[in-house]
Scaffold this active site. Structure first.
Site, PDB file in Angstrom:
ATOM      1  N   ARG A  96       4.044  16.074  -2.508  1.00 28.64           N
ATOM      2  CA  ARG A  96       3.274  14.823  -2.553  1.00 28.64           C
ATOM      3  C   ARG A  96       3.320  14.215  -1.163  1.00 28.64           C
ATOM      4  O   ARG A  96       4.386  13.903  -0.650  1.00 28.64           O
ATOM      5  CB  ARG A  96       3.882  13.919  -3.634  1.00 28.64           C
ATOM      6  CG  ARG A  96       4.361  12.556  -3.189  1.00 28.64           C
ATOM      7  CD  ARG A  96       4.703  11.663  -4.333  1.00 28.64           C
ATOM      8  NE  ARG A  96       6.109  11.695  -4.732  1.00 28.64           N
ATOM      9  CZ  ARG A  96       7.095  11.125  -4.038  1.00 28.64           C
ATOM     10  NH1 ARG A  96       6.850  10.522  -2.914  1.00 28.64           N
ATOM     11  NH2 ARG A  96       8.324  11.189  -4.474  1.00 28.64           N
TER      12      ARG A  96
ATOM     13  N   HIS B 296       5.834   7.740  -3.874  1.00 27.14           N
ATOM     14  CA  HIS B 296       5.914   8.003  -5.315  1.00 27.14           C
ATOM     15  C   HIS B 296       4.823   7.233  -6.058  1.00 27.14           C
ATOM     16  O   HIS B 296       4.060   7.789  -6.831  1.00 27.14           O
ATOM     17  CB  HIS B 296       7.307   7.606  -5.819  1.00 27.14           C
ATOM     18  CG  HIS B 296       7.407   7.479  -7.299  1.00 27.14           C
ATOM     19  ND1 HIS B 296       7.274   8.562  -8.135  1.00 27.14           N
ATOM     20  CD2 HIS B 296       7.607   6.400  -8.099  1.00 27.14           C
ATOM     21  CE1 HIS B 296       7.389   8.146  -9.398  1.00 27.14           C
ATOM     22  NE2 HIS B 296       7.583   6.843  -9.397  1.00 27.14           N
TER      23      HIS B 296
ATOM     24  N   TYR C 122      13.791   8.753   2.602  1.00 25.66           N
ATOM     25  CA  TYR C 122      14.408   9.958   2.044  1.00 25.66           C
ATOM     26  C   TYR C 122      13.770  11.278   2.475  1.00 25.66           C
ATOM     27  O   TYR C 122      14.218  12.328   2.078  1.00 25.66           O
ATOM     28  CB  TYR C 122      14.436   9.875   0.507  1.00 25.66           C
ATOM     29  CG  TYR C 122      13.095   9.589  -0.149  1.00 25.66           C
ATOM     30  CD1 TYR C 122      12.198  10.629  -0.411  1.00 25.66           C
ATOM     31  CD2 TYR C 122      12.721   8.295  -0.500  1.00 25.66           C
ATOM     32  CE1 TYR C 122      10.977  10.385  -1.017  1.00 25.66           C
ATOM     33  CE2 TYR C 122      11.496   8.040  -1.110  1.00 25.66           C
ATOM     34  CZ  TYR C 122      10.623   9.085  -1.365  1.00 25.66           C
ATOM     35  OH  TYR C 122       9.417   8.834  -1.956  1.00 25.66           O
TER      36      TYR C 122
END
Lengths: 325, 368
Positions: free
Chosen positions: B266, B270, B280
């Site tokens: 992706r 999110h 992250y």
């Protein structure tokens, strides 16, 4: 003293307890590197290491089972359920297992677990991310259920919850995370579980409430004051067990009460409060005890959320019915 | 000859090593596995590419509409076009899709009008009112819950003797949920016609794939359920199409369910609700995956065959923008969601007394 939001106060409480007790473990989805989706665990993995603060695989039931098992081996687990709407996935661990362990083992084992989770609504989340499911917890024998409404209370209550030797469900209202700051001591302190707090004193009407609705009720009390009514607002802080003594003392003083909850009318804590009042103080009452609550639907689609959620106007309206009865 | 010492770790490695990633197009758009080429006409190949380009534009527009406050909940899809759209492209109308919340493109391609998808994002139940004949369940919010439901739909199709399959999608994180294992186990035991996708986009919000499982692949989880399990390059539209088509054939001919892990990524956050991937993920990792981009790769392949051009792509982009504009216009026309409607929608049967009383209260409020 420092000015803190509720989320900072929560992080601070976790830090105090991680520091104070090596058996405290913080875990859940995205609580490590990411510091939690709301940043409640920001910086804790860095400070205390991956052994104490860790990401789990994505499975709420797994997180709950882990907490049970870690308790059996002497740890004091503080798991996070990312959103309380996901609680159904971990319901067996909470209501079927940890709430019963002390009971079914005749006291051999106890579950010093504190399940933290954001709940409540008003911030336009997708479905299952906003809900007031505390009633499910409060009607489960063996659990304690805590809902702070201010940063100061959040820190003291969370430290007490973690130190408590029984399972505590600690529910953090989404909308209160960053809505305001207040003075919070930097050192460790506790607020006794099961003790309500009179957030405002008054003589004409008692409003019993918790969570975000404390603030709507305080706002309503101010409105009512303009019209000459003196309103007392009791913040339950712990909704299971209830601080019956504080509620009854207030009702005996005011003679009138309403109960305000964000949850649906059929689903929350209010009915229990009303029952306790009528059982114990009916002769002090000048009027029926009414409730302010959301309607009995599944949590609102975000577009209708603003109307669906109870607000201070609803509180004023219901309060007047009782005051003028 | 000495007796071979029993060593379960050897068995494990042997099984894991058998999971090689299935690929047809490499990153340069070259066919490296010609014998596996799916049976797709030139027009069909162009259509598949058009859908991927269309959805990339839809993603860009959705992100900017979200930032303008004109869309609500949105989970970005860029990077996952081959995984999402080539799998759906292998389905038939009678097949059911049980999507996760990132899988809106598949259900739009399966027949959910785009304006309804926008209303889903805006938190209006019209968005979840699925038109008749469109075999789609609204996007699932609870991670993995759709897996066991897909086993149920598949069993239903099997009992009815329908030549259709139930298709569901979760992510790498979703494969850790109990519902995941229950779904593949139930469908496997009943040999029901289901296809279970794990779109392994490497991160469950911030949590890396490595935290989810020590297993070398997620596809191998299907072995324990006794079902055929596939690891496929999720950035390769032809490979995804082929393994889905084969799984569907197997399923409708009584061969039971298949688990497919698509290796994908992706590109975006999110969701649009405050996730910051730089906390992250590294830029290096982003770049590594951008080099595998499904659209770039398929474009090269089609251009080589003389089937695609810059003009053609522009045409698709323009059409996408136009249709998105129209769909937003239509979504804007939906009446504002009322609490009285929520109350009226609680039960199929007669409204219980508590709700009747509350309905009157809210109707009065709304009339003011």
């Amino acid at each position: 003293m420092a000015q803190m939001t509720m989320i900072q106060a929560i992080t601070d409480a976790l830090r105090c307890e991680l520091k104070d007790d090596e058996n405290v473990l913080v875990f859940g989805e995205d609580v490590g590197v990411n510091g939690g989706v709301f940043r409640a665990t920001e910086g804790l993995q860095k400070e205390f290491g991956k052994e104490r603060v860790f990401d789990t695989p994505l499975a709420e039931s797994g997180i709950g089972g882990l907490a049970v098992g870690l308790s059996l081996t002497g740890f004091r687990p503080v798991p996070e359920i990312q959103f309380f709407g996901f609680v159904f996935e971990v319901m067996d661990s909470i209501a079927g297992q940890m709430s019963r362990t002390h009971y079914r083992t005749g006291g051999t084992y106890n579950m010093p677990v504190t399940i933290r989770s954001p709940f409540g609504g008003g911030v336009h989340t997708p479905e299952m991310h906003s809900d007031s499911l505390e009633g499910l917890m409060a009607q489960t024998p063996g659990l304690k259920v805590v809902v702070p409404s201010t940063p100061y209370d959040a820190k003291g209550l969370l430290i007490s919850a973690i130190r408590d030797n029984d399972p505590v469900v600690f529910l953090e209202h989404l909308k209160l995370y960053r809505s305001f700051r207040e003075e919070v001591p930097e050192e460790s302190y506790t607020i006794e579980l099961g003790k309500a707090d009179v957030k405002r004193e008054g003589t004409d009407l008692t409003i019993v409430t918790y969570g975000l609705m404390v603030h709507e009720s305080l706002k309503a009390a101010e409105e009512l004051e303009k019209e000459g009514y003196s309103v007392e607002v009791i913040d339950l802080r712990t909704i299971q067990p209830l601080d019956i003594e504080t509620i009854i003392a207030s009702v005996e003083k005011t003679g009138r009460a309403i109960v305000v909850q964000e949850a649906q009318k059929q689903a929350g804590i209010a009915a229990n409060v009303v029952a306790e009042i009528t059982e114990r103080a009916i002769l002090s009452l000048e009027a029926p005890v009414l409730r302010v609550a959301a309607p009995d639907t599944v949590y609102a689609f975000p577009q209708a959320e603003g109307v669906w959620l109870p607000n201070f106007k609803d509180v004023v309206e219901t309060a007047k019915k009782v005051l003028t009865f | 000859m000495g007796k071979k010492k029993f060593d379960p770790t050897v068995t494990l490695r042997e099984i894991e090593d058998k999971f090689e990633m299935f690929q047809i197009l490499n990153e340069e758009g070259e066919v490296i596995n010609p014998s596996e080429m799916p049976d797709l006409s030139d027009d069909e190949l162009v259509e598949l590419m058009s859908r991927m380009v269309y959805v990339r534009i839809l993603d860009q527009r959705s992100i900017s509409l979200n930032r303008q406050g004109r869309l609500g909940f949105y989970a970005p899809t860029a990077g996952q076009e081959a995984s999402q759209l080539a799998s759906q492209y292998a389905l038939e109308k009678e097949d059911w899709i049980l999507p996760g919340y990132r899988d809106v493109p598949q259900i739009v391609m399966h027949g959910l009008p785009l304006w309804k998808a926008f209303l889903f994002s805006r938190g209006h139940f019209i968005g979840n009112q699925i038109p008749e004949g469109v075999n789609v369940y609204p996007p699932q919010i609870i991670i993995g819950a759709q897996y066991i439901q897909a086993a149920g739909v598949a069993l239903g199709l099997q009992k009815r003797g329908t030549k259709g399959v139930a298709v569901t999608y979760t992510g790498d994180g979703g494969s850790s949920q109990g519902d995941f294992y229950e779904g593949i186990t139930f469908a496997g035991a009943a040999q029901s016609p289901a296809i279970f996708f794990i779109q392994n986009n490497q991160f469950a919000i911030s949590t890396p794939r490595s935290v989810q499982s020590v297993g070398k692949t997620l596809a191998q989880k299907g072995i324990a359920a006794g079902i055929p399990s596939v690891l496929v390059d999720g950035m390769d539209a032809l490979a995804v199409y082929k393994v889905t088509k084969d799984a569907r054939e197997r399923a409708i001919n009584g061969g039971g369910p298949t688990l497919i892990e698509t290796m994908t990524y992706r590109y975006g956050p999110h969701t649009m609700a405050g996730d910051d991937p730089t906390r992250y993920r590294t830029g290096d990792l982003d770049n590594e995956w951008a080099a595998k981009d499904p659209i770039v790769r398929f474009r090269k392949f089609l251009e080589e065959k003389g089937l695609w051009s810059k003009e053609k792509e522009e045409e698709v982009i323009e059409r996408a923008k136009e249709e998105i504009k129209e769909a937003i216009k239509k979504a804007d026309q939906a009446p504002k969601q009322k609490v009285s409607e929520l109350i009226e929608n609680m039960y199929r049967g007669e409204l219980p007394v508590n709700l009747q009383e509350q309905l009157a209260i809210y109707k009065e409020k709304e009339s003011k």
